[in-house]
Design an enzyme around this catalytic site. Structure first.
Site, PDB file in Angstrom:
ATOM      1  N   ARG A  99       0.838  -1.194   0.000  1.00 43.54           N
ATOM      2  CA  ARG A  99       0.000   0.000   0.000  1.00 43.54           C
ATOM      3  C   ARG A  99       0.880   1.252   0.000  1.00 43.54           C
ATOM      4  O   ARG A  99       1.950   1.260   0.612  1.00 43.54           O
ATOM      5  CB  ARG A  99      -0.851  -0.035   1.270  1.00 43.54           C
ATOM      6  CG  ARG A  99      -1.816   1.112   1.453  1.00 43.54           C
ATOM      7  CD  ARG A  99      -2.931   1.089   0.465  1.00 43.54           C
ATOM      8  NE  ARG A  99      -4.041   1.934   0.875  1.00 43.54           N
ATOM      9  CZ  ARG A  99      -5.007   2.329   0.050  1.00 43.54           C
ATOM     10  NH1 ARG A  99      -5.021   1.951  -1.221  1.00 43.54           N
ATOM     11  NH2 ARG A  99      -5.995   3.074   0.488  1.00 43.54           N
ATOM     12  N   THR A 370      -9.527   0.957  -9.970  1.00 43.72           N
ATOM     13  CA  THR A 370      -8.698  -0.090  -9.411  1.00 43.72           C
ATOM     14  C   THR A 370      -8.843  -1.270 -10.339  1.00 43.72           C
ATOM     15  O   THR A 370      -9.750  -1.288 -11.168  1.00 43.72           O
ATOM     16  CB  THR A 370      -9.257  -0.425  -8.002  1.00 43.72           C
ATOM     17  OG1 THR A 370      -9.199   0.747  -7.230  1.00 43.72           O
ATOM     18  CG2 THR A 370      -8.531  -1.552  -7.307  1.00 43.72           C
ATOM     19  N   THR A 388      -4.054  -0.428  -7.434  1.00 41.89           N
ATOM     20  CA  THR A 388      -4.834   0.747  -7.801  1.00 41.89           C
ATOM     21  C   THR A 388      -4.004   2.006  -7.858  1.00 41.89           C
ATOM     22  O   THR A 388      -2.919   2.084  -7.287  1.00 41.89           O
ATOM     23  CB  THR A 388      -5.973   0.949  -6.771  1.00 41.89           C
ATOM     24  OG1 THR A 388      -6.846   1.988  -7.218  1.00 41.89           O
ATOM     25  CG2 THR A 388      -5.442   1.328  -5.386  1.00 41.89           C
ATOM     26  N   ASP A 412      -7.518   8.518   0.460  1.00 40.33           N
ATOM     27  CA  ASP A 412      -8.131   7.441   1.239  1.00 40.33           C
ATOM     28  C   ASP A 412      -7.948   7.612   2.741  1.00 40.33           C
ATOM     29  O   ASP A 412      -8.475   6.829   3.529  1.00 40.33           O
ATOM     30  CB  ASP A 412      -7.571   6.070   0.818  1.00 40.33           C
ATOM     31  CG  ASP A 412      -8.302   5.502  -0.393  1.00 40.33           C
ATOM     32  OD1 ASP A 412      -9.264   6.134  -0.862  1.00 40.33           O
ATOM     33  OD2 ASP A 412      -7.913   4.422  -0.871  1.00 40.33           O
ATOM     34  N   SER A 441      -7.617   1.066   3.100  1.00 41.27           N
ATOM     35  CA  SER A 441      -8.075   0.657   1.776  1.00 41.27           C
ATOM     36  C   SER A 441      -9.298  -0.228   1.894  1.00 41.27           C
ATOM     37  O   SER A 441      -9.573  -0.774   2.963  1.00 41.27           O
ATOM     38  CB  SER A 441      -6.959  -0.123   1.087  1.00 41.27           C
ATOM     39  OG  SER A 441      -7.422  -0.722  -0.102  1.00 41.27           O
ATOM     40  N   SER A 442     -10.014  -0.383   0.789  1.00 43.52           N
ATOM     41  CA  SER A 442     -11.120  -1.345   0.736  1.00 43.52           C
ATOM     42  C   SER A 442     -10.776  -2.526  -0.164  1.00 43.52           C
ATOM     43  O   SER A 442     -11.631  -3.389  -0.408  1.00 43.52           O
ATOM     44  CB  SER A 442     -12.384  -0.681   0.197  1.00 43.52           C
ATOM     45  OG  SER A 442     -12.790   0.348   1.051  1.00 43.52           O
ATOM     46  N   GLY A 462     -13.741  -0.751  -7.248  1.00 46.45           N
ATOM     47  CA  GLY A 462     -15.022  -0.169  -6.856  1.00 46.45           C
ATOM     48  C   GLY A 462     -15.023   0.594  -5.553  1.00 46.45           C
ATOM     49  O   GLY A 462     -16.077   0.758  -4.938  1.00 46.45           O
ATOM     50  N   GLY A 463     -13.868   1.080  -5.096  1.00 42.96           N
ATOM     51  CA  GLY A 463     -13.849   1.868  -3.860  1.00 42.96           C
ATOM     52  C   GLY A 463     -14.486   1.097  -2.729  1.00 42.96           C
ATOM     53  O   GLY A 463     -14.259  -0.099  -2.568  1.00 42.96           O
TER      54      GLY A 463
HETATM   55  O1  DON Z   1      -7.775   1.328  -1.800  1.00 41.12           O
HETATM   56  C1  DON Z   1      -8.965   1.658  -1.949  1.00 41.12           C
HETATM   57  O2  DON Z   1      -9.866   1.197  -1.292  1.00 41.12           O
HETATM   58  C2  DON Z   1      -9.365   2.643  -3.026  1.00 41.12           C
HETATM   59  N1  DON Z   1      -8.268   3.540  -3.313  1.00 41.12           N
HETATM   60  C3  DON Z   1      -9.803   1.881  -4.231  1.00 41.12           C
HETATM   61  C4  DON Z   1     -10.336   2.797  -5.322  1.00 41.12           C
HETATM   62  C5  DON Z   1     -11.114   2.028  -6.337  1.00 41.12           C
HETATM   63  O3  DON Z   1     -11.432   0.870  -6.175  1.00 41.12           O
HETATM   64  C6  DON Z   1     -11.562   2.692  -7.535  1.00 41.12           C
HETATM   65  N2  DON Z   1     -12.213   1.710  -8.451  1.00 41.12           N
HETATM   66  N3  DON Z   1     -13.067   1.570  -9.123  1.00 41.12           N
END
Ligand code: DON
Length: 563
Positions: A99, A370, A388, A412, A441-442, A462-463
């Protein structure tokens, strides 16, 4: 998030949502090995390594590097992620955590809430190459250089872009957020300034030079060598914080995955600083208290329980989770007993308002792109990797002359102590900015084993929706016994505590109208247009033949390669 910004994100990201009836994931069945990801040349780069006698980790490293060329919006060397590795049957899985990290000069209050999410200041110290290096050193069989060659070639000779990438590049290039980034326009714009079309060749000579250095000198070229110098210069020129020292200090970490047992299977998720494994584990532990398989997958009762479980787990995510090297994480989040207690608090007939659940958090408002890929081979080794740049195309900062994009992962972190609001912004202490700390992170790369043997790999972009997308795919298999193809194609459900609104991917489909109506009747707010940016490239095992099955989600592009 202001309205214009939210609308921009919608266009940038949700514009690619597809209609449910069109969903038909591509499937490959193979004896020796499978690589499934969003990019055909990316999956093929990994497959080549398997065919040359490499293992899943060799393939994963080659795929990740190739995708840093072929998936400019999310594949990266300027970002970070999480790689789950099952070394073989009966061997405990590991999590390679790479990360991004807050630079030494970062401070808790460096961002006002309305600060732009683009540009140099929002860049975290990238982790990808140290992560891939660590995975390769520990498990790889083929020489490093061989793994980098496809990336060099794809950047130098170019590759034919698919329809998804053409559309995505055209949108980002035309977007107002990108206009001021001249290097971005130079590197990713078409020479004749016309829009990109499927089949056009994207050639990236600067990136080829960068990858040649990485092939010859390894990750050190990036963290201590010439590339580090270029990054530091770029930062200085643009007012960013990352120094050569920050890069030299960066380490990828080997972490113990989060293990959750579920109905005889073991589910392994990413360790903190990803909230993915912890939050999914908590949800599975809650769900085990209900006999969902006796209910229809699409019954209102199932949807209701899932929403309530998500709401509770995401609250605990917001309340407690951050980089475990900096904050203490309550043990109870991993206990079946605590999950049972939470499960009991669910009223089976009506929703619990999110704000009633968290009276301890004063209320005063994340995002896309991502990419996830999965690899498995005939030795029983498997890899589940999500990485990502945070937003599609990250900070939009391309390191001058080096051809690669930097992340905007500092977004984040929680930006303002105490500012937790109904829009989904979180201000709890655990995830505030500190120098050297990693942002929560997710990302949820997941491995499932049965009796110690590989059973499935999944994950998604997908955040904050990532955790629920992965949960849905896992549950569709383990609880509802769906085929992996159906498990990936099935519509997805999401709730994240705040905003207190559920999202159901097929909310607009006529056949789901009764379900939608009954979810609403239980008091839930349901978004009328609910794209969830999941893209879950997964691998499973055919229980009868023992063959590997790769399923490429077709919500974006996607390609399952195998032999
Ligand atoms: O690490 C994370 O949770 C976010 N930065 C991920 C961002 C993300 O999945 C965007 N995607 N569609």
């Amino acid at each position: 998030m202001n309205k214009t910004y939210a609308a921009l994100l919608l266009v940038l990201v949700f514009g690619f949502g597809i209609h449910a009836e069109e969903r038909n994931p591509q499937v490959v069945r193979a004896k020796h090995g499978v690589v499934v990801g969003v990019s055909q040349p990316g999956s093929e780069a990994g497959l080549k390594m398997l065919q040359r006698g490499g293992n899943s980790v060799d393939a994963a490293v080659a795929t990740a590097l190739a995708m840093a060329v072929t998936v400019p919006e999310a594949g990266n060397i300027g970002g970070g992620g999480f790689m789950m590795i099952l070394p073989g049957p009966g061997k405990p899985p590991v999590c390679i955590e790479y990360r991004e990290t807050a630079p030494a000069a970062a401070t808790e209050n460096m961002f006002p809430l309305n600060h732009t999410r683009f540009g140099h200041r929002v860049v975290g110290v990238p982790g990808t190459l140290r992560g891939l290096e660590l995975a390769h050193k520990k498990y790889g069989k083929l020489p490093w250089k061989q793994l980098v060659v496809p990336a060099v070639q794809l950047a130098r000779d170019g590759f034919e872009i698919d329809a998804f990438t053409a559309k995505s590049l055209n949108k980002v290039l035309a977007g107002s957020a990108t206009k001021r980034f001249a290097e971005f326009q130079r590197v990713f714009g078409k020479e004749d300034k016309k829009p990109w079309a499927k089949g056009d060749r994207l050639i990236q000579p600067d990136l080829a030079k960068t990858f040649q250095l990485i092939a010859d000198q390894g990750a050190d070229a990036f963290y201590r060598g010439r590339i580090a110098g270029w990054i530091a210069e770029e930062m200085q020129a643009g007012g960013g914080l990352i120094t050569k020292q920050d890069l030299a200090n960066y380490e990828a970490k080997l972490r113990r995955p989060i293990k959750t047992s579920y109905r005889g299977y073991d589910v392994f998720g990413a360790a903190l600083p990803s909230s993915g494994g912890t939050t999914m584990g908590l949800m599975l532990n809650m769900l085990e208290n209900f006999e969902l398989r006796k209910q229809n997958r699409w019954s209102p009762a199932t949807a209701h329980i899932m929403i309530e479980v998500m709401r509770r787990a995401y609250l605990d995510r917001a309340r407690h989770l951050g980089d475990a090297d900096f904050v203490k994480i309550p043990e109870q989040l991993y206990s079946k007993q605590y999950a049972q207690q939470l499960a009991k608090s669910i009223d089976l007939n009506k929703e619990t308002r999110s704000e009633y659940l968290a009276r301890d958090i004063p209320l005063a408002d994340e995002s896309p792109s991502t990419t996830h890929f999965s690899v498995a081979d005939s030795s029983g080794m498997a890899v589940s990797n999500t990485y990502t740049l945070e937003f599609s195309y990250g900070s939009r900062v391309v390191v001058r002359g080096a051809g690669f994009l930097l992340n905007n992962e500092m977004g984040d972190f929680n930006w303002k102590r105490g500012h937790t609001d109904r829009k989904g912004r979180i201000g709890t202490k655990a995830n505030l900015i500190q120098p050297g700390k990693r942002m929560l992170s997710s990302q949820t790369p997941t491995l499932v084993t049965k009796d110690g043997k590989f059973y499935m790999a999944t994950g998604s972009p997908g955040g904050r929706t990532i955790i629920n997308t992965a949960l849905g795919v896992v549950l569709n298999r383990l609880e509802f016994g769906m085929s992996l193809k159906d498990a990936v194609a099935a519509p997805r459900l999401h709730h994240q505590w705040f905003p207190d609104v559920a999202r159901f991917e097929d909310v607009e489909e006529a056949k789901f109208a009764p379900l939608v109506q009954q979810i609403k009747a239980r008091g839930h707010q349901l978004n009328d247009k609910a794209y969830i940016q999941g893209d879950a490239h997964s691998i499973g095992v055919d229980e009868k033949t023992g063959r590997l099955i790769g399923v490429a989600d077709d919500r974006r592009s996607g390609f399952a390669a195998g032999y």
